[in-house]
Design an enzyme around this catalytic site. Structure first.
Site, short mmCIF file in Angstrom:
data_model
loop_
_atom_site.label_atom_id
_atom_site.label_comp_id
_atom_site.label_asym_id
_atom_site.label_seq_id
_atom_site.Cartn_x
_atom_site.Cartn_y
_atom_site.Cartn_z
CD GLU A 116 -25.59 4.52 79.64
OE1 GLU A 116 -25.73 3.30 79.57
OE2 GLU A 116 -26.43 5.31 79.21
CG HIS A 241 -25.53 -4.56 80.10
ND1 HIS A 241 -24.85 -4.37 81.29
CD2 HIS A 241 -26.02 -3.35 79.75
CE1 HIS A 241 -24.94 -3.09 81.64
NE2 HIS A 241 -25.64 -2.45 80.71
NE ARG A 288 -23.60 -1.43 77.37
CZ ARG A 288 -24.81 -1.00 77.17
NH1 ARG A 288 -25.60 -1.60 76.32
NH2 ARG A 288 -25.25 0.04 77.83
CG HIS A 349 -28.21 -5.39 77.00
ND1 HIS A 349 -29.20 -5.20 77.93
CD2 HIS A 349 -27.88 -4.15 76.57
CE1 HIS A 349 -29.46 -3.91 78.06
NE2 HIS A 349 -28.69 -3.25 77.22
NE ARG A 384 -27.45 -1.08 72.01
CZ ARG A 384 -27.80 -0.65 73.22
NH1 ARG A 384 -28.01 0.62 73.45
NH2 ARG A 384 -27.96 -1.52 74.20
P1 FAD Z 1 -39.18 -3.14 71.97
O1 FAD Z 1 -39.22 -2.00 72.88
O2 FAD Z 1 -38.60 -4.40 72.48
O3 FAD Z 1 -40.66 -3.43 71.47
C1 FAD Z 1 -40.95 -4.59 70.70
C2 FAD Z 1 -42.44 -4.81 70.69
O4 FAD Z 1 -42.79 -5.80 69.73
C3 FAD Z 1 -43.00 -5.28 72.02
O5 FAD Z 1 -44.18 -4.56 72.25
C4 FAD Z 1 -43.30 -6.76 71.77
O6 FAD Z 1 -44.32 -7.27 72.59
C5 FAD Z 1 -43.73 -6.70 70.32
N1 FAD Z 1 -43.65 -7.96 69.59
C6 FAD Z 1 -42.57 -8.77 69.45
N2 FAD Z 1 -42.90 -9.84 68.69
C7 FAD Z 1 -44.20 -9.70 68.34
C8 FAD Z 1 -45.12 -10.47 67.58
N3 FAD Z 1 -44.78 -11.65 67.03
N4 FAD Z 1 -46.38 -10.02 67.43
C9 FAD Z 1 -46.78 -8.87 68.00
N5 FAD Z 1 -45.95 -8.10 68.74
C10 FAD Z 1 -44.68 -8.50 68.90
N6 FAD Z 1 -31.26 1.28 75.07
C11 FAD Z 1 -30.90 2.57 75.20
O7 FAD Z 1 -30.75 3.28 74.20
N7 FAD Z 1 -30.73 3.10 76.44
C12 FAD Z 1 -30.89 2.38 77.58
O8 FAD Z 1 -30.73 2.90 78.67
C13 FAD Z 1 -31.23 1.02 77.46
N8 FAD Z 1 -31.37 0.25 78.55
C14 FAD Z 1 -31.84 -1.03 78.41
C15 FAD Z 1 -32.11 -1.78 79.55
C16 FAD Z 1 -32.66 -3.05 79.43
C17 FAD Z 1 -32.95 -3.85 80.66
C18 FAD Z 1 -32.94 -3.57 78.14
C19 FAD Z 1 -33.55 -4.92 77.99
C20 FAD Z 1 -32.64 -2.83 77.01
C21 FAD Z 1 -32.09 -1.56 77.13
N9 FAD Z 1 -31.81 -0.79 76.01
C22 FAD Z 1 -31.43 0.51 76.16
C23 FAD Z 1 -32.13 -1.28 74.67
C24 FAD Z 1 -33.46 -0.65 74.24
O9 FAD Z 1 -34.35 -0.68 75.32
C25 FAD Z 1 -34.09 -1.39 73.07
O10 FAD Z 1 -33.16 -1.62 72.07
C26 FAD Z 1 -35.23 -0.56 72.51
O11 FAD Z 1 -36.12 -0.22 73.53
C27 FAD Z 1 -35.94 -1.34 71.43
O12 FAD Z 1 -37.12 -0.69 71.10
P2 FAD Z 1 -38.06 -1.35 70.00
O13 FAD Z 1 -39.26 -0.49 69.91
O14 FAD Z 1 -37.28 -1.63 68.79
O15 FAD Z 1 -38.43 -2.78 70.62
C1 SIN Z 2 -27.76 0.51 80.73
O1 SIN Z 2 -28.43 1.32 81.37
O2 SIN Z 2 -26.69 0.05 81.13
C2 SIN Z 2 -28.27 0.06 79.40
C3 SIN Z 2 -28.01 1.10 78.39
C4 SIN Z 2 -28.12 0.56 77.01
O3 SIN Z 2 -28.32 -0.62 76.80
O4 SIN Z 2 -27.96 1.37 76.09
#
Ligand code: FAD
Ligand code: SIN
Length: 541
Positions: A116, A241, A288, A349, A384
């Site tokens: 990537e 993104h 990015r 993103h 990032r």
């Molecule tokens: P999240 O997975 O967002 O979880 C947060 C949780 O907190 C959720 O369950 C939500 O409902 C809960 N929550 C929020 N507020 C409250 C509240 N007030 N009360 C109770 N619960 C609450 N990263 C990579 O490394 N590789 C990738 O390929 C990649 N692709 C991506 C593609 C997309 C479309 C997106 C949107 C992001 C991508 N990212 C990627 C980024 C990555 O997915 C996130 O940074 C990562 O998953 C965050 O994980 P987390 O557990 O911190 O938060």
């Molecule tokens: C993507 O698949 O382009 C998202 C990857 C990332 O946010 O790290």
């Protein structure tokens, strides 16, 4: 009031990984996970590209992954953190695999590694183009094995419980004692008191409206931590993104993974030119921030609302196999990748900043930890590197677990939580909440987006301040529902983004201010004074 040993807010990769680890080690203690939507709903679930980690030591090295991360972060990463996270990566991935995660392999059984933007080597571990879904599935299956984990879906964390009032004069003594929760189905409010609380509440994309993030990404944890006086850092570094699907609307946009550019897709402008050749040696695989700004500039130059991703020269059988979700979604939008280009634009993103934590995931408040996207660890700096965020969530969940493991035997904090009773009428005007939300998102898109300037930021500051004032007044007069709590949090996050943007004097990574290059020291000082006066005014209100 409910009492638990460990409270985790959020059920994405960060929260669930921590829950599994704590529950396995402390079988006699209770782990509670509250999450505001269904248990799988999270940014994690939608992650596509994968997880970056060094598995092929013949063709890659920790040093190269470290260097790529530092380059993307544009001088603002914490090098020690970068080294720690990257060297821990393979272990954490192996652990996830041992819990049942399936990642794509080659015919020789070795992990199939993708590429990537910003990565100099093939090192992205993935499950087709739905890696996040596989991670979430694995973790949700894993937590079912532990009787001492209780997950509460549709429970909204409103605010942190702290002993701040007793420690007004000594902020170092302020400790977190759990959180104030709303059951979104029954409408009941209650407190969960905990010895250790972790915010794992994810990102903020909804603040911009046009985003790859799902509806839950409203920055609640960051706003809660900020209100509780925990330190928050680097909120100006929003990662846009480059390739979100363009459908002319401003809501949640389907992501076209960067891995598709890693597979060879080209970016073209309206005239069909492969414009990235003019911007960066790494062309479509520059980091990015660079690709998003290049797209922004092409769209302005050609007065066109989007650019395109061209896959027509690629092997379609391979593409279908590796990117089934993207392929099918494009078909459903009448885009046939064999002959059509995909219309794309940059969309909000990822937040590189967040709640400041040390290398053990500890925030500036006692007994409060933050993990995953809501945290600022120092890994990402100003931008990032792709696929480093799931990695960060896995590594920091492990760091927090190890720290708590050492500390859990310590005496628990003495608690004197007062339970808030709220006898106010419920705010009923759903349309007004929606209109205010749309307004906030429009302000942030128009005045605090990919390319910023001081004038726009000042306009944004004034308009967001008005929204803030209105909401704080409503907060005194009404009982809120979750939509209003979210809006309140989004406004708080927007204020932080604007304030941090106004005080950043140089362009770095994901932060680009057109005026910075030409600003005299004098103008910079006058802007800083202006920001200060705005803050003082806000504090007086
Ligand atoms: P999240 O997975 O967002 O979880 C947060 C949780 O907190 C959720 O369950 C939500 O409902 C809960 N929550 C929020 N507020 C409250 C509240 N007030 N009360 C109770 N619960 C609450 N990263 C990579 O490394 N590789 C990738 O390929 C990649 N692709 C991506 C593609 C997309 C479309 C997106 C949107 C992001 C991508 N990212 C990627 C980024 C990555 O997915 C996130 O940074 C990562 O998953 C965050 O994980 P987390 O557990 O911190 O938060
Ligand atoms: C993507 O698949 O382009 C998202 C990857 C990332 O946010 O790290």
């Amino acid at each position: 009031m409910i009492k638990t040993d460990f409270l985790i807010i959020g059920s994405g990769a960060a929260g669930l990984t921590l829950a599994v680890k704590l529950a396995a080690k402390f079988s006699h203690k209770k782990v509670m996970v509250v999450t505001k939507a269904g248990q799988a709903e999270s940014n994690t679930k939608y992650a596509q590209g994968g997880i970056a980690a060094v598995f092929n030591l013949k063709k890659d090295s920790y040093q190269q992954h470290i260097q790529d991360t530092l380059n993307a972060g544009d001088g603002l990463c914490d090098k020690k953190v970068v080294e720690m996270v990257i060297k821990n990566g393979p272990l954490r991935l192996k652990e996830l695999i041992s819990w049942g995660a399936n990642f794509d392999t080659n015919s020789n059984g070795k992990l199939n590694l993708g590429k990537e933007g910003g990565h100099s080597k093939y090192r992205i571990i993935h499950h087709k183009d739905t890696t996040g879904n596989e991670v979430e599935r694995t973790l949700l299956a894993r937590i079912k094995k532990f009787k001492n984990i209780e997950i509460l879906p549709h429970h909204f964390a409103i605010d942190l419980l702290t002993n701040v009032l007793q420690n007004k004069k000594n902020s170092k003594k302020v400790a977190c004692q759990g959180a104030y929760i709303m059951d979104q189905i029954s409408g009941d409010f209650f407190t969960i008191q905990a010895d250790f609380t972790t915010l794992a509440s994810g990102g903020i994309g909804q603040v911009y409206g046009h985003t790859t993030n799902p509806k839950v990404a409203t920055g609640d944890g960051i706003a809660m931590a900020y209100r509780a006086k925990a330190k928050v850092k680097d909120m100006e570094f929003i990662q846009f993104h480059p390739t979100a699907f363009y459908d002319g609307k401003n809501g949640v946009s389907f992501l076209i993974s960067e891995a598709l550019r890693g597979f060879g897709a080209y970016l073209r402008n309206k005239n069909g030119e492969r414009f990235m050749l003019n911007y960066d040696m790494r062309t479509e695989l520059a980091s990015r921030d660079i690709v998003s700004r290049a797209i922004h500039s092409e769209m302005k130059k050609l007065k066109h609302n989007n650019v395109y991703l061209d896959c027509t020269h690629l092997n379609m059988d391979d593409l279908r196999l590796k990117f089934p979700n993207i392929y099918q979604t494009c078909i459903s939008k009448n885009i046939d990748l064999k002959k059509d280009w995909i219309p794309v634009v940059p969309a909000a993103h990822y937040l590189c900043g967040g709640i400041m934590v040390d290398k053990n995931g500890k925030t500036s408040l006692k007994n409060l930890f933050a993990c995953g996207e809501c945290s600022y660890t120092g890994l990402h700096g100003a931008n990032r590197l792709a696929s480093n965020s799931l990695l960060e969530a896995l590594v920091y969940a492990d760091r927090i677990f190890k720290y708590v493991n050492k500390k859990a035997a310590l005496p628990h904090p003495v608690s004197s939580v007062t339970i808030k009773t709220n006898n106010l009428p419920t705010y009923q005007n759903a349309n007004s909440i929606l209109q205010q939300k749309i307004k906030l998102q429009r302000i942030m898109r128009n005045y605090a987006g990919v390319v910023r300037n001081y004038n726009d930021l000042k306009i944004a500051a004034l308009q967001v301040e008005k929204l803030h004032k209105t909401l704080e007044k409503l907060f005194q007069e009404y009982k809120f529902n979750s939509a209003l709590y979210e809006l309140r949090n989004m406004v708080e996050v927007a204020r932080l983004i604007i304030e941090h943007s106004l005080t950043r004097k140089e362009n770095k990574g994901g932060y680009f201010n057109k005026d910075n290059a030409i600003l005299s020291q004098r103008k910079t000082e006058s802007i800083l004074n202006w920001t200060l006066s705005l803050k003082t005014k806000a504090a007086k209100k």
